[in-house]
Design a protein around this motif. Structure first.
Motif: not given
Lengths: 110, 114
Positions: A78-88
């Motif tokens: 992963p890269k810093p731009e993958d930082s987020a909340t992931y919802l299922c």
């Protein structure tokens, strides 16, 4: 009761450190499982739809898989731009609604 | 970009006042939804629509009403706002022909009820 549970609640990784997010579900009839990404202050952004056990979908550093009881979102290097909340979310047969999990807040440190 | 806009994007109001939020889509999708998102509860469905003048309740519909007089617009009304309705509200559409197909979300409206 139909339920979708995501784990962990929060995950902090170093850039390049691969990991997986989990979404487990107990529903009466699965018609589709959806993964979304949400950045702060924005609406959920669609990533993947999975319909049957054994199905896999990939997009850049993300790969989603589905079994009869859970789904994994694998993130590779992963890269810093993958930082987020992931919802299922799970679409339940007959209920005409999406049931969402609480989300996993992912932070990638450079 | 599913061509969804929401207005207003931010609103502060007082308890007891009526509030209407608007969702507009540009691609004539049949299904439209209103959700609210709160810490500890995730996204929860308020109401949805399956066509002009065809709507139904979601899991947290008390205190909310909706209307859809045109395909492109879906309105959410809080008849008398309460502090418990402070939340972020998202509109969504289903892009396919059946309801269980993928939902795409708008940018959200942040509502504060004082």
């Amino acid at each position: 009761e139909d339920q979708v549970t995501q784990s962990p609640e929060a995950l902090r990784l170093q850039e390049g450190e691969s990991s997986s997010l989990n979404c487990s579900y107990t529903v009466s009839g699965l018609r589709g499982l959806f993964w979304y990404r949400q950045d702060p202050g924005k609406g959920p952004e669609f990533l993947f739809t999975l319909y049957s056990a054994g199905e896999e979908k990939e997009k850049e550093r993300l790969k989603a898989t589905l079994t009869k009881k859970e789904s994994f979102l694998h993130i590779t290097a992963p890269k810093p731009e993958d930082s987020a909340t992931y919802l299922c979310a799970v679409y339940i047969q007959g209920a005409q609604k999406l049931v969402f999990g609480q989300g996993t807040r992912l932070t990638i440190n450079p | 970009d599913a061509g969804i806009t929401q207005s207003p994007r931010h609103k502060v109001t007082e308890t007891g006042t009526p509030v209407t939020l608007r969702c507009h889509q540009t691609e004539n999708h049949r299904y439209m939804y209103w959700y609210r998102q709160d810490p500890g509860h995730g996204l929860r469905l308020i109401h949805y629509s399956y066509g002009v003048k065809d709507t139904d309740k979601g899991e947290v519909s008390d205190g909310y009403s909706v209307s859809r007089s045109k395909t492109e617009d879906f309105l959410l009304t809080l008849e008398s706002a309460t502090s418990s309705q402070t939340s972020v509200y998202f509109c969504a559409i289903s892009a396919g022909l059946v309801q269980e197909e993928t939902q795409y979300f708008g940018p959200g409206t942040r509502l504060l009820v004082l």
